[in-house]
Design an enzyme around this catalytic site. Structure first.
Site, short mmCIF file in Angstrom:
data_model
loop_
_atom_site.label_atom_id
_atom_site.label_comp_id
_atom_site.label_asym_id
_atom_site.label_seq_id
_atom_site.Cartn_x
_atom_site.Cartn_y
_atom_site.Cartn_z
N GLN A 155 8.74 3.56 4.22
CA GLN A 155 8.48 2.22 3.71
C GLN A 155 8.19 2.26 2.21
O GLN A 155 8.61 1.37 1.47
CB GLN A 155 7.26 1.67 4.45
CG GLN A 155 7.05 0.20 4.28
CD GLN A 155 7.93 -0.60 5.21
OE1 GLN A 155 7.90 -0.44 6.42
NE2 GLN A 155 8.75 -1.44 4.64
N LYS B 3 0.81 -1.23 0.00
CA LYS B 3 0.00 0.00 0.00
C LYS B 3 0.84 1.28 0.00
O LYS B 3 0.43 2.29 -0.55
CB LYS B 3 -0.91 0.02 1.22
CG LYS B 3 -0.07 0.12 2.49
CD LYS B 3 -0.84 0.30 3.74
CE LYS B 3 0.15 0.56 4.87
NZ LYS B 3 -0.44 0.57 6.19
#
Lengths: 349, 349
Positions: free
Chosen positions: B304, B211
């Site tokens: 991330q 995501k």
């Protein structure tokens, strides 16, 4: 030029409607018919005539090439012609683009009945349902039944002004006959307005009709100042109730439709950017009624979301299904029965 | 009390990790084990020891019942015990809750190897992949292989601080064995933190891992000031690429997983509220590098999303699949190869 084109059976497009969304769409269609083969270069746009000062809106549009009332600041291509008479606007048209408020569809169809081209096909961009005493019906059914012509649907994450500004958007067209799906894709697609097509007329249309109920829920969450997790949860729960409702009441609905722009993307856009969200947030923050907020925020225009919540509730209540759709039901109760907005999750989880 | 409980084979929970998310989770677990039957009432929380002024973090946590560094302002239940030694923290534990940065998973597993309870099962809340020279692997696989125990996963639209504030959220647990799914649901669920369970360990985990790449895309859209339609389009396209990637590279993935909190809802939350979005927006607006922005906005912590974009690109490039995942590929090129952010849609549509 028009004459020559007609002899090779080109498609002639009429836009029925000239509000904000209708005008944005006319602008796209005007550009596309001029650039692509197979279309008559003139697009007539039916305008519900009104006076702007001492001038008629149609005259203003045709003089200034701008819809000064509903899309000020954006030029329309010269091949868009505003026409106040619905029969004149649609004469010889083989493509009828319906983009009017749902409550006018029957009246318009009554006038068109028996007066449409033998090869005419329609595409409905109308939001909401046709509500009768016995229930609610998809607008595409109403058009199809009245005019006996094929009807496609278009819906997507399409805030009109952003598309007018040519910011990248996607949309979805639902078709029954692939050839029509492809025709409409050619007619509507631009570099900044990407069209996905799916074999699911009703799925596309009904996502557009139901999303505003979810947006009322999202606005309530915003009014309660509940953060991003909660908002995402409401959007997710809402999308699943939409899917459940549509699949329960209509046949041939495709799961993939909910992954198209008309599904997930439109729900997101509507829950972050739309006026249903905004009014519901204000409802929680100010304690004013929706009637009052429609006057203050929307110039008296009626919200789609509260209306649809009521229409859905009538269906669900009649069938004893309220508990199966806790978000739809809770939104209805908050808006119409005075349920405390803070209780929005009580029946959902 | 503990002794008596042990004789009826209660589950003993250890939390491995004590960052922001780990501490929020420990707070929930501490409350639940105290209220529910079948659990030992003490929850040990492994803390990577550090000095806060002249005091050890574990001592501070155990004295103040608050993680003053990673979740200041929120009291922990008294039954949470911070422990600096990983083996002591997990001794006799039958439930291991992994909630550490992915780069520490191997090291921790090495220490635990041969030292876990015979009935131990794990649940991974770790985000991201285990990257090796040969590719990327799901964290749940790494834990399972090292410890030879069943591993479930948890992921959802879960911005940690909002859950600490007890704002309503949903999450998803992926299980292989229903009994474990139900055990973890009992262990994690509260009135404000609703757990959905799905028979899809990897689907849940990998949605959480991928995501953030979509969120980088969403932040770029925000930086370009492109509006709600465009943002919704990127989220939709991103979710579809996630689904395509996960189904292409892993077996047994369920379509429904993408409708759970770990799928659609988490992508929405991350694309509106997360730090990957924020940094990517700043990247476009300021022209600063991500390295620079990590220092300025994130106290030097690594994003991330950019890391995962790079890891994914290595896989896609090796397999000649870059064109099949235009959003992932374009995000990579914008972040690492200097592609103009304005070109984000050039290969997508």
């Amino acid at each position: 030029m028009v004459k020559e084109a007609r002899t090779v059976e080109v498609e002639k497009v009429a836009v029925i409607g000239s509000g904000n969304w209708g005008t944005v769409i006319a602008r796209i269609l005007g550009g596309n018919v001029a650039q692509q083969k197979g279309f008559d270069r003139e697009v007539k746009m039916w305008v519900f005539e009104e006076m702007i000062g001492d001038k008629k809106l149609t005259e203003l549009i045709n003089e200034k090439h701008e819809n000064v009332k509903y899309l000020p600041g954006f030029k329309l291509p010269n091949n868009i012609k505003a026409v106040p008479d619905i029969l004149e606007a649609t004469k010889d048209a083989t493509v009828l683009v319906f983009v009017i408020p749902h409550q006018f569809v029957r009246e318009v169809c009554d006038k068109l009945q028996g007066n449409v081209h033998s090869k005419a096909k329609a595409i409905s961009l109308v939001k909401g349902f046709d509500a009768t005493e016995t229930g609610i019906r998809p607008i595409s059914h109403v058009i199809k039944e009245a005019l006996k012509i094929p009807v496609c649907t278009l819906s997507g994450a399409n805030i009109a002004n952003e598309i007018a500004e040519e910011k990248f958007s996607e949309t979805t067209i639902g078709y029954k006959n692939l050839q029509e799906g492809e025709l409409f894709k050619r007619l509507f697609e631009t570099k900044y307005f990407k069209v996905g097509i799916v074999d699911d007329v009703l799925g596309v249309e009904l996502c557009g009709a139901l999303k505003n109920v979810v947006a009322i829920g999202a606005g309530i969450i915003d009014g309660l100042k509940l953060g991003d997790n909660t908002k995402a949860a409401i959007i997710r729960i809402g999308l699943l109730e939409m899917k459940k409702y549509i699949k329960m009441f209509y046949k041939g609905i495709k799961d993939e439709t909910f992954f198209e722009s008309c599904g997930i993307a439109d729900v997101i856009t509507t829950c972050y950017g739309g006026r249903n969200r905004k009014a519901a947030e204000a409802f929680v923050l100010t304690g004013k009624s929706f009637d009052q907020l429609e006057k203050e925020l929307l110039n008296g225009q009626k919200l789609q979301g509260t209306l649809t919540a009521k229409e859905l509730n009538t269906v669900l209540k009649n069938k004893g299904l309220e508990n199966e759709f806790p978000l739809f039901t809770t939104v209805y109760k908050i808006v119409f029965e005075g349920l405390d907005p803070k209780k929005i999750f009580d029946d959902i989880v």
